[in-house]
Design an enzyme around this catalytic site. Structure first.
Site, PDB file in Angstrom:
ATOM      1  N   ARG A  40       1.066  -1.342   0.014  1.00 30.59           N
ATOM      2  CA  ARG A  40      -0.243  -0.004  -0.066  1.00 30.59           C
ATOM      3  C   ARG A  40       0.927   1.677  -0.100  1.00 30.59           C
ATOM      4  NH1 ARG A  40      -2.996  -1.941   5.330  1.00 30.59           N
ATOM      5  NH2 ARG A  40      -0.846  -2.317   5.166  1.00 30.59           N
ATOM      6  N   SER A  94      -7.417  -3.084   8.521  1.00 35.24           N
ATOM      7  CA  SER A  94      -7.882  -4.112   9.417  1.00 35.24           C
ATOM      8  C   SER A  94      -8.559  -3.268  11.079  1.00 35.24           C
ATOM      9  CB  SER A  94      -7.841  -5.555   9.019  1.00 35.24           C
ATOM     10  OG  SER A  94      -7.450  -6.311   8.511  1.00 35.24           O
TER      11      SER A  94
HETATM   12  N1  COA Z   1      -5.954  -2.961   1.831  1.00 34.73           N
HETATM   13  C1  COA Z   1      -5.977  -3.047   2.964  1.00 34.73           C
HETATM   14  N2  COA Z   1      -5.440  -3.654   3.999  1.00 34.73           N
HETATM   15  C2  COA Z   1      -4.616  -4.040   4.302  1.00 34.73           C
HETATM   16  C3  COA Z   1      -4.282  -4.099   2.231  1.00 34.73           C
HETATM   17  C4  COA Z   1      -5.018  -4.188   1.886  1.00 34.73           C
HETATM   18  N3  COA Z   1      -5.138  -4.182   0.832  1.00 34.73           N
HETATM   19  N4  COA Z   1      -3.364  -5.110   2.732  1.00 34.73           N
HETATM   20  C5  COA Z   1      -3.059  -5.337   3.732  1.00 34.73           C
HETATM   21  N5  COA Z   1      -3.311  -5.076   4.626  1.00 34.73           N
HETATM   22  C6  COA Z   1      -3.137  -4.638   6.185  1.00 34.73           C
HETATM   23  C7  COA Z   1      -4.240  -5.864   6.325  1.00 34.73           C
HETATM   24  O1  COA Z   1      -4.795  -5.974   7.535  1.00 34.73           O
HETATM   25  C8  COA Z   1      -3.388  -6.282   8.094  1.00 34.73           C
HETATM   26  O2  COA Z   1      -3.897  -4.676   9.346  1.00 34.73           O
HETATM   27  P1  COA Z   1      -4.270  -4.445  10.356  1.00 34.73           P
HETATM   28  O3  COA Z   1      -2.132  -5.319  10.851  1.00 34.73           O
HETATM   29  O4  COA Z   1      -3.768  -4.262  10.571  1.00 34.73           O
HETATM   30  O5  COA Z   1      -4.832  -5.967  10.876  1.00 34.73           O
HETATM   31  C9  COA Z   1      -1.317  -5.357   7.884  1.00 34.73           C
HETATM   32  O6  COA Z   1      -2.128  -4.880   6.371  1.00 34.73           O
HETATM   33  C10 COA Z   1      -1.207  -6.701   7.069  1.00 34.73           C
HETATM   34  O7  COA Z   1      -1.803  -8.036   7.444  1.00 34.73           O
HETATM   35  P2  COA Z   1      -2.072  -8.761   6.535  1.00 34.73           P
HETATM   36  O8  COA Z   1      -2.277  -8.519   5.300  1.00 34.73           O
HETATM   37  O9  COA Z   1      -3.262  -9.597   7.226  1.00 34.73           O
HETATM   38  O10 COA Z   1      -1.370 -10.395   6.755  1.00 34.73           O
HETATM   39  P3  COA Z   1      -0.589 -10.640   8.154  1.00 34.73           P
HETATM   40  O11 COA Z   1       1.138  -9.676   8.637  1.00 34.73           O
HETATM   41  O12 COA Z   1      -1.494 -10.365   8.891  1.00 34.73           O
HETATM   42  O13 COA Z   1      -0.786 -12.323   7.842  1.00 34.73           O
HETATM   43  C11 COA Z   1       0.729 -13.651   7.173  1.00 34.73           C
HETATM   44  C12 COA Z   1       0.798 -12.282   7.875  1.00 34.73           C
HETATM   45  C13 COA Z   1      -0.104 -14.637   7.772  1.00 34.73           C
HETATM   46  C14 COA Z   1       1.110 -14.048   5.459  1.00 34.73           C
HETATM   47  C15 COA Z   1       2.392 -14.405   7.932  1.00 34.73           C
HETATM   48  O14 COA Z   1       2.869 -14.329   9.254  1.00 34.73           O
HETATM   49  C16 COA Z   1       2.629 -15.341   7.266  1.00 34.73           C
HETATM   50  O15 COA Z   1       3.076 -15.835   6.366  1.00 34.73           O
HETATM   51  N6  COA Z   1       2.552 -16.878   8.007  1.00 34.73           N
HETATM   52  C17 COA Z   1       2.976 -17.824   8.535  1.00 34.73           C
HETATM   53  C18 COA Z   1       4.232 -18.363   9.210  1.00 34.73           C
HETATM   54  C19 COA Z   1       5.319 -18.323   7.665  1.00 34.73           C
HETATM   55  O16 COA Z   1       5.232 -19.181   6.750  1.00 34.73           O
HETATM   56  N7  COA Z   1       6.282 -18.040   8.244  1.00 34.73           N
HETATM   57  C20 COA Z   1       7.555 -17.052   7.757  1.00 34.73           C
HETATM   58  C21 COA Z   1       7.473 -16.638   6.144  1.00 34.73           C
HETATM   59  S1  COA Z   1       8.382 -14.975   7.290  1.00 34.73           S
END
Ligand code: COA
Length: 160
Positions: free
Chosen positions: A90, A128
């Protein structure tokens, strides 16, 4: 057949996420939106609720599926035979974290490529957490989330 996965916590899915999904579905044959169960976050919506909300928001898209994963993302990618991980960028502030995650995933599995997509600039400030806060405090957020999510948030945080 190019399969891409779009992972996230989706607590809840926003119009910014949907914008990324729409771009991804034009580029790849199948997009699997996969909701993380073992997130370090403490979600407002349970895993079942988050999946249902994503399902309601993407049901109109023929090549988009919804799933859930726990454990390593690259292991999940293998399981579903996906070659691509989609992440949204973003703003520049997303970059460090996303860059680190993409490089770790590439180190874990060199055959899986992370593709970054930029949502429309009107969503650059959305996440979110902001949506949940607006819902809790009864601010206006109708334009930022799909209708089913708006309804679910209104039920979760009713006006007294
Ligand atoms: N529009 C609006 N909001 C967005 C967005 C978009 N296009 N893209 C991301 N966001 C926001 C999300 O809502 C979230 O907001 P929040 O923190 O307020 O809830 C934030 O940006 C990022 O979150 P999200 O995109 O949901 O990703 P995440 O960081 O929560 O998820 C995983 C990350 C689950 C994908 C990651 O932790 C993972 O792969 N875990 C598995 C373990 C693993 O494999 N680890 C090794 C790799 S490092």
């Amino acid at each position: 057949m190019k399969t891409a996965i779009y992972p996230g916590t989706f607590d809840p899915i926003t119009n910014g996420h949907l914008d990324v999904i729409e771009r991804a579905r034009d580029l790849f044959d199948v997009v699997i939106v996969t909701v993380a169960t073992n997130t370090a976050k403490t979600p407002v919506f349970s895993i079942e609720e988050r999946i249902e909300l994503v399902q309601g928001a993407v049901e109109k898209f023929s090549n988009v599926r919804v799933d859930t994963f726990s454990g390593l993302l690259v292991d999940y990618a293998h399981q579903v035979k996906a070659q691509i991980i989609i992440r949204g960028l973003r703003a520049i502030t997303d970059f460090d974290y996303e860059f680190q995650m993409a490089l770790v995933n590439r180190k874990l599995d060199k055959d899986i490529t992370t593709v970054f997509l930029m949502p429309h600039e009107k969503y650059t400030y959305l996440n979110s957490t902001i949506i949940r806060e607006l819902a809790q405090l009864h601010g206006e957020y109708r334009d930022f989330v799909p209708e089913n999510v708006h309804m679910a948030l209104q039920q979760r945080f009713p006006r007294k």
